[in-house]
Design a protein around this motif. Structure first.
Motif, PDB file in Angstrom:
ATOM      1  N   LEU A 192    -171.808  40.773 -21.399  1.00 44.83           N
ATOM      2  CA  LEU A 192    -171.057  40.164 -20.298  1.00 44.83           C
ATOM      3  C   LEU A 192    -169.776  39.536 -20.828  1.00 44.83           C
ATOM      4  O   LEU A 192    -168.695  39.723 -20.246  1.00 44.83           O
ATOM      5  CB  LEU A 192    -171.910  39.106 -19.599  1.00 44.83           C
ATOM      6  CG  LEU A 192    -171.196  38.268 -18.529  1.00 44.83           C
ATOM      7  CD1 LEU A 192    -170.689  39.146 -17.394  1.00 44.83           C
ATOM      8  CD2 LEU A 192    -172.143  37.180 -17.991  1.00 44.83           C
ATOM      9  N   LEU A 244    -175.439  41.766 -15.002  1.00 47.82           N
ATOM     10  CA  LEU A 244    -174.082  42.062 -15.446  1.00 47.82           C
ATOM     11  C   LEU A 244    -173.113  42.213 -14.278  1.00 47.82           C
ATOM     12  O   LEU A 244    -172.044  41.591 -14.254  1.00 47.82           O
ATOM     13  CB  LEU A 244    -174.070  43.336 -16.290  1.00 47.82           C
ATOM     14  CG  LEU A 244    -174.426  43.223 -17.768  1.00 47.82           C
ATOM     15  CD1 LEU A 244    -174.287  44.584 -18.441  1.00 47.82           C
ATOM     16  CD2 LEU A 244    -173.527  42.221 -18.469  1.00 47.82           C
ATOM     17  N   ASN A 247    -172.431  38.964 -12.248  1.00 44.19           N
ATOM     18  CA  ASN A 247    -171.616  37.990 -12.969  1.00 44.19           C
ATOM     19  C   ASN A 247    -170.175  38.459 -13.162  1.00 44.19           C
ATOM     20  O   ASN A 247    -169.239  37.655 -13.122  1.00 44.19           O
ATOM     21  CB  ASN A 247    -172.254  37.665 -14.322  1.00 44.19           C
ATOM     22  CG  ASN A 247    -173.370  36.644 -14.199  1.00 44.19           C
ATOM     23  OD1 ASN A 247    -173.134  35.447 -14.084  1.00 44.19           O
ATOM     24  ND2 ASN A 247    -174.600  37.128 -14.189  1.00 44.19           N
TER      25      ASN A 247
END
Length: 387
Positions: A192, A244, A247
């Motif tokens: 991320l 993932l 976010n």
């Protein structure tokens, strides 16, 4: 010495003096250019200035490609139909080679580049990569950051506790690569953070590859530090995907998040590596099946050598997968399918006709969002991509 000889000697002396004077002035100018450039705060911008100003001193016009500027990055809308080529990080960071690829886009239909920012060995989120992104955007090329997710020699080197192991405790390997556990929250956050950094330096799309469990090697020898084998692998990958994508979108709502998946997942919804097409299509903005005909085994679609039949292999794969997606009401309504196509010789010679047949198959399948072309050597024949 005769008068004539004296005149000749004098002329030779004068010519010698003029030559040394020219050399002195030239190198003084070059030194001035380099000295001014060394004061620049950006190493990559300095390289561009050196290249252009030295060429000017030699009487050569600087390359037509616009150099990267130091201006604030500007958002770039994705083209409706993306026609991209794959570029490794070493190639992207080599100005001469990258300039040739940029020139290729000016003469062809290519309008995007998929550039490695993290491969199976390391990451490349450097000031030089920032300059590369600015440069290609200034030349109207859509930048896509490719991230190899769980095949990660670099992370294993610093965090061996995240690596897949063997029963004896040794680090498990597939050929020359080590893998990390896709169920580890730290692995999630690591990827991320790389994604957000890539967006921060100007990439508009994050493209995840190797977003799965291993597919080959001594699979029965693997011991996972976090993944529980009673859990379906697709559930583990789906949790990773949701984390993932959610976010990334929370951090940058304009960011596009795409996923590379095996072409076989369009034919069978779960092939044992955790990639379930129907589930993954819920989360991602773009799904990119790797429909390389050379990767299909003999007998697929009735062909002894599927690589020799690119149109039929690509078309039938996409139609089967699209039918699967249409039957799932939970699929992202704005989902785009943008396949990878083959531009490398494996199973057959992939000339202009073989590449064009894949493009035609994508259109005939009813898809209108383009394609991405994979050539691991990054050598692209202009005749395969004419406008």
């Amino acid at each position: 010495m005769s008068k004539k000889s004296q005149i000749i000697a004098g002329l030779i002396l004068l010519a010698t003096i003029l030559l040394w004077f020219f050399i002195y002035i030239t190198f003084k100018n070059i030194a001035t250019v380099v000295g001014n450039i060394e004061k620049s705060s950006s190493a990559t911008t300095s390289e561009n200035l050196i290249e252009n100003e030295l060429l000017s001193l030699l009487g050569i016009s600087p390359n037509k490609i616009k150099p990267a500027s130091t201006s604030t990055d500007i958002y770039m809308d994705p083209p409706k139909e993306i026609r991209a080529i794959y570029v490794t990080a070493p190639v992207a960071l080599t100005p001469i080679w990258m300039n040739k690829l940029i020139e290729l886009t000016k003469k062809t239909e290519i309008n995007a580049m998929v550039i490695n920012v993290k491969d199976g060995d390391t990451t490349y989120l450097t000031p030089k990569m920032t300059a590369v992104v600015k440069k290609i955007k200034e030349n109207n090329i859509y930048p896509i950051a490719r991230i190899v997710v769980v095949q990660d020699n670099g992370l294993v080197k610093t965090r061996p506790d995240l690596a897949l192991k063997t029963a004896s405790g040794k680090i498990w390997m597939e050929k020359n690569y080590k893998w990390v556990d896709p169920s580890s929250k730290e692995v999630w956050d690591y990827n991320l953070n790389i994604s957000l950094k890539a967006l921060d330096i100007g990439f508009e799309e994050i493209n995840f590859d190797y977003f799965r469990f291993p597919a080959s090697g001594a699979l029965n020898d693997i011991v996972y530090p976090y993944y529980k084998e009673e859990t379906p692998k697709s559930n583990a990958i789906n949790k990773f995907a949701k984390y993932l994508v959610d976010n990334i979108h929370n951090a940058d709502h304009k960011a596009v998040v795409s996923l590379d998946i095996y072409g076989y997942t369009f034919l069978k919804d779960d092939i044992g590596i955790g990639q379930n097409l129907s589930s993954l299509a819920i989360y991602f903005d773009v799904i990119s099946p790797m429909v390389y005909p050379s990767h299909y085994t003999p007998g697929n679609f009735g062909f002894k050598n599927p690589a020799q039949h690119p149109y039929q292999v690509v078309l039938k794969t996409l139609k089967k997968g699209l039918a699967t997606l249409q039957s799932n009401p939970e699929v992202n309504k704005n989902l785009k399918i943008r396949p990878w196509i083959q531009d490398f010789n494996m199973g057959a010679i992939y000339n202009v006709d073989m590449v064009n047949k894949q493009k035609q198959a994508i259109k005939d399948a009813g898809l209108e969002y383009g394609w991405m072309s994979w050539n691991p050597s990054n050598i692209y024949d202009i005749s395969k991509y004419t406008k």
